[in-house]
Design an enzyme around this catalytic site. Structure first.
Site, PDB file in Angstrom:
ATOM      1  N   ASP A  52     -61.296 -82.186  -5.420  1.00 45.89           N
ATOM      2  CA  ASP A  52     -61.474 -80.451  -5.830  1.00 45.89           C
ATOM      3  C   ASP A  52     -62.237 -80.260  -4.805  1.00 45.89           C
ATOM      4  OD1 ASP A  52     -59.671 -80.341  -7.612  1.00 45.89           O
ATOM      5  OD2 ASP A  52     -60.944 -79.753  -9.389  1.00 45.89           O
ATOM      6  N   LYS A  74     -58.844 -75.381  -3.431  1.00 42.37           N
ATOM      7  CA  LYS A  74     -58.968 -74.262  -2.372  1.00 42.37           C
ATOM      8  C   LYS A  74     -59.485 -74.059  -0.863  1.00 42.37           C
ATOM      9  CE  LYS A  74     -58.628 -70.350  -5.805  1.00 42.37           C
ATOM     10  NZ  LYS A  74     -59.642 -70.049  -6.604  1.00 42.37           N
ATOM     11  N   MET A 189     -68.893 -69.266 -12.869  1.00 42.67           N
ATOM     12  CA  MET A 189     -68.094 -68.332 -11.597  1.00 42.67           C
ATOM     13  C   MET A 189     -67.823 -66.423 -11.189  1.00 42.67           C
ATOM     14  SD  MET A 189     -64.507 -70.884 -12.263  1.00 42.67           S
ATOM     15  CE  MET A 189     -65.212 -71.315 -14.256  1.00 42.67           C
TER      16      MET A 189
HETATM   17  N1  SAH Z   1     -67.014 -78.220 -13.420  1.00 40.75           N
HETATM   18  C1  SAH Z   1     -67.522 -78.069 -12.898  1.00 40.75           C
HETATM   19  C2  SAH Z   1     -68.071 -77.020 -12.989  1.00 40.75           C
HETATM   20  C3  SAH Z   1     -66.721 -75.539 -11.914  1.00 40.75           C
HETATM   21  S1  SAH Z   1     -66.263 -74.233 -11.868  1.00 40.75           S
HETATM   22  C4  SAH Z   1     -69.066 -78.017 -13.367  1.00 40.75           C
HETATM   23  O1  SAH Z   1     -69.000 -78.365 -14.477  1.00 40.75           O
HETATM   24  O2  SAH Z   1     -70.401 -77.919 -12.508  1.00 40.75           O
HETATM   25  C5  SAH Z   1     -66.707 -74.163 -10.389  1.00 40.75           C
HETATM   26  C6  SAH Z   1     -68.279 -73.047 -10.468  1.00 40.75           C
HETATM   27  O3  SAH Z   1     -69.210 -74.182 -10.725  1.00 40.75           O
HETATM   28  C7  SAH Z   1     -68.423 -72.263  -9.668  1.00 40.75           C
HETATM   29  O4  SAH Z   1     -67.990 -71.196  -9.119  1.00 40.75           O
HETATM   30  C8  SAH Z   1     -70.106 -71.829  -9.980  1.00 40.75           C
HETATM   31  O5  SAH Z   1     -70.369 -70.860 -10.921  1.00 40.75           O
HETATM   32  C9  SAH Z   1     -70.201 -73.230 -10.566  1.00 40.75           C
HETATM   33  N2  SAH Z   1     -70.681 -74.071  -9.129  1.00 40.75           N
HETATM   34  C10 SAH Z   1     -70.471 -75.417  -9.512  1.00 40.75           C
HETATM   35  N3  SAH Z   1     -71.435 -76.082  -7.939  1.00 40.75           N
HETATM   36  C11 SAH Z   1     -72.000 -75.870  -7.889  1.00 40.75           C
HETATM   37  C12 SAH Z   1     -73.065 -75.515  -6.832  1.00 40.75           C
HETATM   38  N4  SAH Z   1     -73.578 -75.979  -6.204  1.00 40.75           N
HETATM   39  N5  SAH Z   1     -74.071 -74.639  -7.291  1.00 40.75           N
HETATM   40  C13 SAH Z   1     -74.271 -73.559  -8.059  1.00 40.75           C
HETATM   41  N6  SAH Z   1     -73.190 -72.910  -8.613  1.00 40.75           N
HETATM   42  C14 SAH Z   1     -71.748 -74.772  -8.914  1.00 40.75           C
END
Ligand code: SAH
Length: 266
Positions: A52, A74, A189
């Site tokens: 992803d 995306k 998000m």
């Molecule tokens: N499964 C992932 C979340 C996926 S949804 C998890 O457990 O982290 C995607 C969202 O995760 C992004 O829009 C943001 O809100 C957050 N996110 C993922 N990686 C990030 C990072 N390095 N820094 C800040 N937010 C992050």
């Protein structure tokens, strides 16, 4: 007491990554050091890696040179491949007898559609394994010097998505209840609907003085932490033109950042 490690410790054998199976692994928030040993093991043994958008590509250096990499996120504003097409691809590759590594940012079972994919695999009779990862709303906050819980400030946390499957602000949440507790709210998000989220929380009685942090690119070299109060949060996001990926957290635990900020990228 001193233990003789060599005498008493058995070498660890990780579970065999079987042909025709899918491992759904979390790759953590970004820092390659935050992947699990099992995720590294999967990287080393996979035939196919379907990954992803938020997966740090540096971790592919653990894979062998013959691995096939397929991007399923995306790209440049184009819509992401349909979830159905991704699951069909996983099933197709597994049926060909490949070892398929499905890599997702953070933890696959936290706002990552990992469960949907696992359901599809189960229905298709494909053996799978879930490898949890460090979620951005947990480990990402630790990288920002913000403890998710702290005895003096909170005994609970709430993880929330800022938009639902249709891309709208989620209506299923009881916003009044969310507003009327002091339990920290950790949003994933949430940049797109931040205006609406703040207004709704404030209208329902959340304190406008509550400390908030916006943590972008947590655990990566360009990690940034912006602190404000709820009253000014959406204005700050706009003025600073803050872009995803970001975790937004509101709560008294955020104040600990003043003392615990530790992140220096080197
Ligand atoms: N499964 C992932 C979340 C996926 S949804 C998890 O457990 O982290 C995607 C969202 O995760 C992004 O829009 C943001 O809100 C957050 N996110 C993922 N990686 C990030 C990072 N390095 N820094 C800040 N937010 C992050």
């Amino acid at each position: 007491m001193h233990h003789d490690i060599n005498k008493n410790t058995k070498p660890i054998q990780f579970t065999d990554f079987k042909r025709g199976s899918v491992w759904l692994c979390g790759a953590g928030p970004g820092d390659p050091g935050l992947i699990t040993c099992l995720c590294k093991h999967a990287l080393e043994n996979a035939d196919y890696i379907i990954y992803d958008a938020l997966v740090n590509n540096d971790i592919f250096s653990f894979a062998h040179s013959g691995v096939f990499l397929e991007y399923a996120g995306k790209r440049g504003g184009k819509p992401s491949p349909k979830q159905k097409d991704i699951t069909l691809r996983l099933i197709e590759l597994a049926k060909q007898g490949k070892r398929v590594l499905r890599l997702k940012g953070g933890d696959p079972f936290i706002f990552g559609r990992g469960a949907e994919e696992a359901v599809a695999l189960r229905k298709a009779g494909i053996p799978f394994r879930i490898v949890p990862g460090v979620s951005a709303g947990i480990g990402g906050l630790a990288y920002a010097g913000i403890p998710l819980t702290y005895r003096e400030t909170n005994q609970a946390v709430t993880l929330i998505t800022g938009h639902d499957a249709t891309g709208e602000m989620p209506h299923a949440h009881n916003w009044a209840v969310l507003a009327q507790t002091k339990i920290p709210l950790v949003f994933y998000m949430a940049i797109k609907h931040i205006d609406n989220i703040c207004t709704t929380l404030l209208e329902n009685g959340r304190s406008e003085q509550e400390t908030c942090a916006v943590v972008t690119n947590a655990s990566l070299p360009n990690q940034a932490v912006n602190i404000t109060i709820l009253k000014n949060l959406s204005q700050m996001v706009k003025q600073q033109n803050i872009q995803p990926p970001a975790i937004i957290v509101m709560g008294d635990n955020v104040d600990m950042h003043k003392i615990l900020d530790w992140f220096i990228y080197s």
